[in-house]
Design a protein around this motif. Sequence first.
Motif, PDB file in Angstrom:
ATOM      1  N   ILE A   1       0.841  -1.205   0.000  1.00 37.73           N
ATOM      2  CA  ILE A   1       0.000   0.000   0.000  1.00 37.73           C
ATOM      3  C   ILE A   1       0.870   1.247   0.000  1.00 37.73           C
ATOM      4  CG2 ILE A   1      -1.652   1.350   1.393  1.00 37.73           C
ATOM      5  CD1 ILE A   1      -2.934  -1.318   2.221  1.00 37.73           C
ATOM      6  N   TYR A   2       1.939   1.200   0.761  1.00 35.66           N
ATOM      7  CA  TYR A   2       2.836   2.348   0.832  1.00 35.66           C
ATOM      8  C   TYR A   2       3.395   2.692  -0.551  1.00 35.66           C
ATOM      9  CZ  TYR A   2       6.747   5.348   2.058  1.00 35.66           C
ATOM     10  OH  TYR A   2       7.625   6.397   2.116  1.00 35.66           O
ATOM     11  N   GLU A   3       3.871   1.680  -1.259  1.00 36.43           N
ATOM     12  CA  GLU A   3       4.451   1.921  -2.591  1.00 36.43           C
ATOM     13  C   GLU A   3       3.404   2.463  -3.561  1.00 36.43           C
ATOM     14  OE1 GLU A   3       6.735  -1.145  -4.385  1.00 36.43           O
ATOM     15  OE2 GLU A   3       8.348  -0.906  -2.913  1.00 36.43           O
ATOM     16  N   ASN A   4       2.222   1.853  -3.541  1.00 35.73           N
ATOM     17  CA  ASN A   4       1.146   2.285  -4.449  1.00 35.73           C
ATOM     18  C   ASN A   4       0.717   3.721  -4.163  1.00 35.73           C
ATOM     19  OD1 ASN A   4       1.024  -0.227  -5.621  1.00 35.73           O
ATOM     20  ND2 ASN A   4      -0.767  -0.911  -4.473  1.00 35.73           N
ATOM     21  N   ILE A   5       0.445   3.996  -2.918  1.00 36.61           N
ATOM     22  CA  ILE A   5      -0.149   5.287  -2.577  1.00 36.61           C
ATOM     23  C   ILE A   5       0.863   6.414  -2.796  1.00 36.61           C
ATOM     24  CG2 ILE A   5       0.327   5.532  -0.074  1.00 36.61           C
ATOM     25  CD1 ILE A   5      -2.734   6.121   0.233  1.00 36.61           C
TER      26      ILE A   5
ATOM     27  N   TYR B   1      -3.885   5.476   6.655  1.00 36.84           N
ATOM     28  CA  TYR B   1      -4.066   6.512   7.690  1.00 36.84           C
ATOM     29  C   TYR B   1      -2.754   6.761   8.419  1.00 36.84           C
ATOM     30  CZ  TYR B   1      -5.890   8.855  11.862  1.00 36.84           C
ATOM     31  OH  TYR B   1      -6.126   9.750  12.871  1.00 36.84           O
ATOM     32  N   ASP B   2      -2.075   5.687   8.769  1.00 32.78           N
ATOM     33  CA  ASP B   2      -0.805   5.810   9.504  1.00 32.78           C
ATOM     34  C   ASP B   2       0.271   6.499   8.668  1.00 32.78           C
ATOM     35  OD1 ASP B   2      -1.954   4.644  11.706  1.00 32.78           O
ATOM     36  OD2 ASP B   2      -1.191   2.628  11.259  1.00 32.78           O
TER      37      ASP B   2
ATOM     38  N   GLY C   1      -0.474   9.017   6.906  1.00 31.96           N
ATOM     39  CA  GLY C   1      -0.876  10.427   6.909  1.00 31.96           C
ATOM     40  C   GLY C   1      -2.091  10.750   6.062  1.00 31.96           C
ATOM     41  N   PHE C   2      -2.655   9.738   5.397  1.00 29.15           N
ATOM     42  CA  PHE C   2      -3.814  10.004   4.531  1.00 29.15           C
ATOM     43  C   PHE C   2      -5.101  10.053   5.353  1.00 29.15           C
ATOM     44  CE2 PHE C   2      -0.478   8.593   1.781  1.00 29.15           C
ATOM     45  CZ  PHE C   2      -0.593   9.453   0.706  1.00 29.15           C
ATOM     46  N   ARG C   3      -5.993  10.965   4.978  1.00 29.79           N
ATOM     47  CA  ARG C   3      -7.227  11.156   5.744  1.00 29.79           C
ATOM     48  C   ARG C   3      -8.491  11.072   4.892  1.00 29.79           C
ATOM     49  NH1 ARG C   3      -4.161  10.118   8.870  1.00 29.79           N
ATOM     50  NH2 ARG C   3      -3.526  11.112  10.814  1.00 29.79           N
ATOM     51  N   ASP C   4      -8.353  11.112   3.583  1.00 31.61           N
ATOM     52  CA  ASP C   4      -9.523  11.117   2.699  1.00 31.61           C
ATOM     53  C   ASP C   4      -9.742   9.734   2.093  1.00 31.61           C
ATOM     54  OD1 ASP C   4     -10.476  14.137   2.263  1.00 31.61           O
ATOM     55  OD2 ASP C   4      -8.296  14.090   2.518  1.00 31.61           O
ATOM     56  N   PHE C   5     -10.892   9.134   2.419  1.00 32.22           N
ATOM     57  CA  PHE C   5     -11.210   7.803   1.924  1.00 32.22           C
ATOM     58  C   PHE C   5     -12.589   7.788   1.277  1.00 32.22           C
ATOM     59  CE2 PHE C   5      -7.985   7.300   5.146  1.00 32.22           C
ATOM     60  CZ  PHE C   5      -7.091   6.435   4.530  1.00 32.22           C
ATOM     61  N   GLY C   6     -12.710   6.994   0.223  1.00 36.62           N
ATOM     62  CA  GLY C   6     -13.958   6.932  -0.533  1.00 36.62           C
ATOM     63  C   GLY C   6     -14.629   5.582  -0.395  1.00 36.62           C
ATOM     64  N   GLU C   7     -15.924   5.616  -0.133  1.00 38.19           N
ATOM     65  CA  GLU C   7     -16.721   4.391  -0.053  1.00 38.19           C
ATOM     66  C   GLU C   7     -17.953   4.573  -0.932  1.00 38.19           C
ATOM     67  OE1 GLU C   7     -16.306   1.477   1.528  1.00 38.19           O
ATOM     68  OE2 GLU C   7     -14.384   2.009   2.452  1.00 38.19           O
ATOM     69  N   ASN C   8     -18.466   3.464  -1.481  1.00 38.20           N
ATOM     70  CA  ASN C   8     -19.643   3.642  -2.333  1.00 38.20           C
ATOM     71  C   ASN C   8     -20.911   3.021  -1.754  1.00 38.20           C
ATOM     72  OD1 ASN C   8     -18.955   1.020  -2.831  1.00 38.20           O
ATOM     73  ND2 ASN C   8     -19.507   1.113  -5.000  1.00 38.20           N
ATOM     74  N   LYS C   9     -20.790   2.381  -0.587  1.00 37.40           N
ATOM     75  CA  LYS C   9     -21.990   1.802   0.037  1.00 37.40           C
ATOM     76  C   LYS C   9     -22.155   2.350   1.447  1.00 37.40           C
ATOM     77  CE  LYS C   9     -23.004  -1.973  -2.732  1.00 37.40           C
ATOM     78  NZ  LYS C   9     -22.691  -3.295  -3.194  1.00 37.40           N
ATOM     79  N   VAL C  10     -23.389   2.711   1.754  1.00 36.75           N
ATOM     80  CA  VAL C  10     -23.683   3.343   3.042  1.00 36.75           C
ATOM     81  C   VAL C  10     -23.337   2.416   4.210  1.00 36.75           C
ATOM     82  CG1 VAL C  10     -25.578   4.151   4.505  1.00 36.75           C
ATOM     83  CG2 VAL C  10     -25.388   4.952   2.137  1.00 36.75           C
ATOM     84  N   GLN C  11     -23.796   1.180   4.122  1.00 37.09           N
ATOM     85  CA  GLN C  11     -23.563   0.240   5.229  1.00 37.09           C
ATOM     86  C   GLN C  11     -22.068   0.034   5.490  1.00 37.09           C
ATOM     87  OE1 GLN C  11     -26.031  -1.489   7.179  1.00 37.09           O
ATOM     88  NE2 GLN C  11     -24.182  -1.753   8.399  1.00 37.09           N
ATOM     89  N   GLU C  12     -21.332  -0.139   4.397  1.00 36.94           N
ATOM     90  CA  GLU C  12     -19.888  -0.384   4.538  1.00 36.94           C
ATOM     91  C   GLU C  12     -19.186   0.836   5.129  1.00 36.94           C
ATOM     92  OE1 GLU C  12     -18.206  -1.898   0.920  1.00 36.94           O
ATOM     93  OE2 GLU C  12     -16.152  -1.813   1.695  1.00 36.94           O
ATOM     94  N   MET C  13     -19.596   2.022   4.682  1.00 35.40           N
ATOM     95  CA  MET C  13     -18.999   3.238   5.226  1.00 35.40           C
ATOM     96  C   MET C  13     -19.280   3.357   6.718  1.00 35.40           C
ATOM     97  SD  MET C  13     -19.501   7.219   4.197  1.00 35.40           S
ATOM     98  CE  MET C  13     -19.958   7.792   5.830  1.00 35.40           C
TER      99      MET C  13
ATOM    100  N   VAL D   1     -15.191   1.843  13.490  1.00 37.54           N
ATOM    101  CA  VAL D   1     -13.957   1.236  14.015  1.00 37.54           C
ATOM    102  C   VAL D   1     -12.692   2.029  13.701  1.00 37.54           C
ATOM    103  CG1 VAL D   1     -14.951  -1.074  13.977  1.00 37.54           C
ATOM    104  CG2 VAL D   1     -13.655  -0.281  11.985  1.00 37.54           C
ATOM    105  N   LEU D   2     -12.798   3.058  12.896  1.00 36.49           N
ATOM    106  CA  LEU D   2     -11.583   3.787  12.478  1.00 36.49           C
ATOM    107  C   LEU D   2     -11.543   5.194  13.097  1.00 36.49           C
ATOM    108  CD1 LEU D   2     -11.537   2.430   8.856  1.00 36.49           C
ATOM    109  CD2 LEU D   2      -9.579   2.311  10.430  1.00 36.49           C
ATOM    110  N   PRO D   3     -10.371   5.850  13.070  1.00 34.63           N
ATOM    111  CA  PRO D   3     -10.229   7.161  13.722  1.00 34.63           C
ATOM    112  C   PRO D   3     -11.250   8.190  13.233  1.00 34.63           C
ATOM    113  CG  PRO D   3      -8.085   6.317  13.076  1.00 34.63           C
ATOM    114  CD  PRO D   3      -9.096   5.381  12.496  1.00 34.63           C
TER     115      PRO D   3
END
Length: 228
Positions: A7-11, A42-43, A45-57, A63-65
């Motif tokens: 993930i580190y390399e990709n992001i 997140y660790d 330093g990223f803070r913006d995340f995208g989800e497309n389903k209400v339940q999953e979000m 459980v997340l910060p």
Amino acid sequence: MDRKEEIYENIKLVNDKVIMYTNATLIAVSKTKPASDIQIAYDLGFRDFGENKVQEMCDKYEVLPKDIRWHLIGHLQTNKVKYIVDKAYLIHSVDSLKLAETIEKEAVKKNVDVNILVEVNVAAEDSKFGTTLEEATDLVLEISKLPHVHIKGLMTIAPICENPNENRSYFKKLKQLSVDIAAKNIDNVSMECLSMGMSGDYTVALEEGATYVRVGTGVFGQRNYNIN
Ligand SMILES: *Cc1c(COP(=O)(O)O)cnc(C)c1O
């Protein structure tokens, strides 16, 4: 390579391109991926995340910060609005007055203000949600009258393409529309955000003025199943 390094390399690869544009922010699209993947980003330093389903979000929200900025990027049904009006940082997929009115109603109940983007189906694909280019300005005018709903810009989902240049004209059209709407100086409407570009075409979207690119596969790898 362990998951963290992957993930580190990709992001880093994606974000290095995004940060060349001072106005642009990477939204890491985490749909179908576990909360542990989000925690890794997140660790870093990223803070913006995208989800497309209400339940999953909502499940991940629990459980997340709490300083994560959750972007709802998928189609939103009116009966699900109540679950997310106080959790989403930005709703990218508002494409009808009815949906905006439901957001207004739920925002009042929860005593919050809700930031949204109007989704435009620039390529006029049958398979996609979004208002048409022609109707977008009228929709913006109607939504602008809702006091707890604040339009921050426009969003589009461009067609799947082999060469990202194929989508350049759609990004140009969305940018032009945002310029035209901004020129009208509508109360309660800002055109500061332009959400466009995904893993396959985000570099072209950045060149055409994207302020948010939504990258999933390019950050977290292939998804096990294909959902939009
Ligand atoms: C899944 C999704 C993305 C990310 O797609 P990738 O091709 O994996 O980058 C972006 N925007 C929306 C609306 C999505 O549903």
